[in-house]
Enzyme design. Sequence first.
Site, PDB file in Angstrom:
ATOM      1  N   CYS A   8     -26.880  19.124 -21.783  1.00 47.11           N
ATOM      2  CA  CYS A   8     -25.833  18.115 -21.804  1.00 47.11           C
ATOM      3  C   CYS A   8     -25.634  17.500 -23.172  1.00 47.11           C
ATOM      4  O   CYS A   8     -26.510  17.569 -24.028  1.00 47.11           O
ATOM      5  CB  CYS A   8     -26.145  16.987 -20.816  1.00 47.11           C
ATOM      6  SG  CYS A   8     -26.086  17.504 -19.110  1.00 47.11           S
ATOM      7  N   GLY A  34     -22.307  21.508 -23.404  1.00 43.85           N
ATOM      8  CA  GLY A  34     -22.055  21.630 -21.976  1.00 43.85           C
ATOM      9  C   GLY A  34     -20.587  21.826 -21.699  1.00 43.85           C
ATOM     10  O   GLY A  34     -19.766  21.042 -22.162  1.00 43.85           O
ATOM     11  N   ASN A 117     -29.310  13.600 -20.626  1.00 44.22           N
ATOM     12  CA  ASN A 117     -29.514  14.907 -21.250  1.00 44.22           C
ATOM     13  C   ASN A 117     -31.002  15.201 -21.207  1.00 44.22           C
ATOM     14  O   ASN A 117     -31.792  14.474 -21.816  1.00 44.22           O
ATOM     15  CB  ASN A 117     -29.021  14.898 -22.702  1.00 44.22           C
ATOM     16  CG  ASN A 117     -29.449  16.156 -23.454  1.00 44.22           C
ATOM     17  OD1 ASN A 117     -29.510  17.232 -22.888  1.00 44.22           O
ATOM     18  ND2 ASN A 117     -29.755  15.998 -24.735  1.00 44.22           N
ATOM     19  N   GLY A 118     -31.395  16.254 -20.514  1.00 43.00           N
ATOM     20  CA  GLY A 118     -32.800  16.622 -20.471  1.00 43.00           C
ATOM     21  C   GLY A 118     -33.255  17.017 -19.092  1.00 43.00           C
ATOM     22  O   GLY A 118     -32.470  17.468 -18.253  1.00 43.00           O
ATOM     23  N   TYR A 264     -30.708  26.872 -32.621  1.00 44.98           N
ATOM     24  CA  TYR A 264     -29.477  27.318 -31.959  1.00 44.98           C
ATOM     25  C   TYR A 264     -28.580  26.204 -31.438  1.00 44.98           C
ATOM     26  O   TYR A 264     -27.372  26.230 -31.649  1.00 44.98           O
ATOM     27  CB  TYR A 264     -29.849  28.246 -30.795  1.00 44.98           C
ATOM     28  CG  TYR A 264     -28.698  28.626 -29.902  1.00 44.98           C
ATOM     29  CD1 TYR A 264     -27.652  29.430 -30.369  1.00 44.98           C
ATOM     30  CD2 TYR A 264     -28.624  28.192 -28.580  1.00 44.98           C
ATOM     31  CE1 TYR A 264     -26.589  29.778 -29.547  1.00 44.98           C
ATOM     32  CE2 TYR A 264     -27.573  28.539 -27.756  1.00 44.98           C
ATOM     33  CZ  TYR A 264     -26.557  29.324 -28.248  1.00 44.98           C
ATOM     34  OH  TYR A 264     -25.510  29.665 -27.433  1.00 44.98           O
TER      35      TYR A 264
END
Length: 500
Positions: A8, A34, A117-118, A264
């Site tokens: 996210c 996302g 996020n996570g 990345y």
Amino acid sequence: MDKPKEYCGIFGVYNHSHAAMLTYYGLHALQHRGQESAGIVSSYFDTEREIPVMPVHKDFGLVLNVFDDQKLFSEKLVGSSAIGHNRYSTSGAAANPSNIQPFRVHYSNGNIAIAHNGNLANARELRERFTEEGVLFQTTSDTELILHLISRSDKENQMDQIMDALSQIRGAYCLVIQTDDKVIAVRDPNGFRPLALGKLDSSYMVASETCAFDIIDAEYIRDIAPGEVLILDQEAINNGEPHSRYLEPEGDNSKHQCIFEFVYFSRPDSRIFGENVDKVRRKLGKHLAQEHPLGNILKGNYTPDKRPIIISVPDSSNTAAIGYANENQKYGYDCKFDIGLIRNHYVGRTFISPGQKSREQKVRTKFNTVRGVLEGRPVIIVDDSIVRGTTSQYLVNMIRKAEPTEVHFLVSSPPITHPCFYGMDFPSPEELMANRFNGDTEAMAKEIGVESLRYLSAQGLVEAVKEAHPDGAGYCTACFTGNYPVKVNFGMEKEENEYI
């Protein structure tokens, strides 16, 4: 595509008359984190009804599609604070609209919204506890658990309730929480995921990456520290800076920042964990050249007019490939970085029909070769990672049709051998190419159709990152090494616990 998926992107704004619009632009810059869905929750006080209100708009799709009606920002998503979320979900729960964030609820202490996020490593334990207590769930997301912890806290003050809830979760997470009078940003005590603080005039904002500040011309202030609970409210405006509370660290009290963010996930124009991503990726290419110089790779002789060409798999490996070429040139190798693959950025998610050949066709619709660059030359492909190896195989097949003299594949990270439980989506270990071939690079090279396959070592990866940022803290390398810094439940299934 055959790449690890990040879960996210999050963004939040406090004290700006166009908070939702700024959040929209921030989410647009974070779209790479996302693409399943997007959402924004704003906050304002309704003077007619004399109550605080939190309007929300969210749906499946890209940011540009979800928020394509300008009236949303003038008639619905009004107010001086807002939070937003871009979502990537696991495939098993992707079609569930209840899982689209931010989540917004009303409880005894007012409205509250959250974006995450996570991944919570103790999600299963918490869910089982709540189930036994008769709690009803609206989603399959671990994010909902945090709201239940807040609402069920025995603390009286809302901020104390939030701190109580945060003290009961563990794992890799960054959060933006919106109340009726605050925006709160949280980063887990180990600092797995990036989160930054920015400022625009007298307003504050937080974002997963600093590229979200650049799009609105906001100033990057600093990273939010591991374990920091940053509070943006009227007190922060009056004092000229936010105030913070802190979570107790877990385990060895060390930072374990996700090193794959540099490899990345993050955009090269972002600054994360205190360093520019572009700079780190160039160092990755440099160390890749030190470990695997061209003289140890090329099979045949070449002439000056047919010198080796180093190409990237656009876009995430562009700067690592440049770093690799530059370092080889320092060693005296007559090589050149060039554009051998062109990426089509306008391929829609629904363009490909289902079927056995859809993966290969998707590669062909996304990439095309530049024959004049590749023909008759040794070609060295530099990519950031290999997961299943299927995309690499299709790309090599395309490049072979341009008739290079030889093709080699270099990877600016180590072999991915283990799943991630801290906010990345990898296939099962059995699907990872490095696992299937037990790390046999010769067999893997044959599988994808190249003369040789070389990886950057785990030691080289860490050295490259630390060379770019000597003052940086520790990094998590679990997907490469299997060394998990925070305890996880290895038996959890993605269908039962959707990672966000």
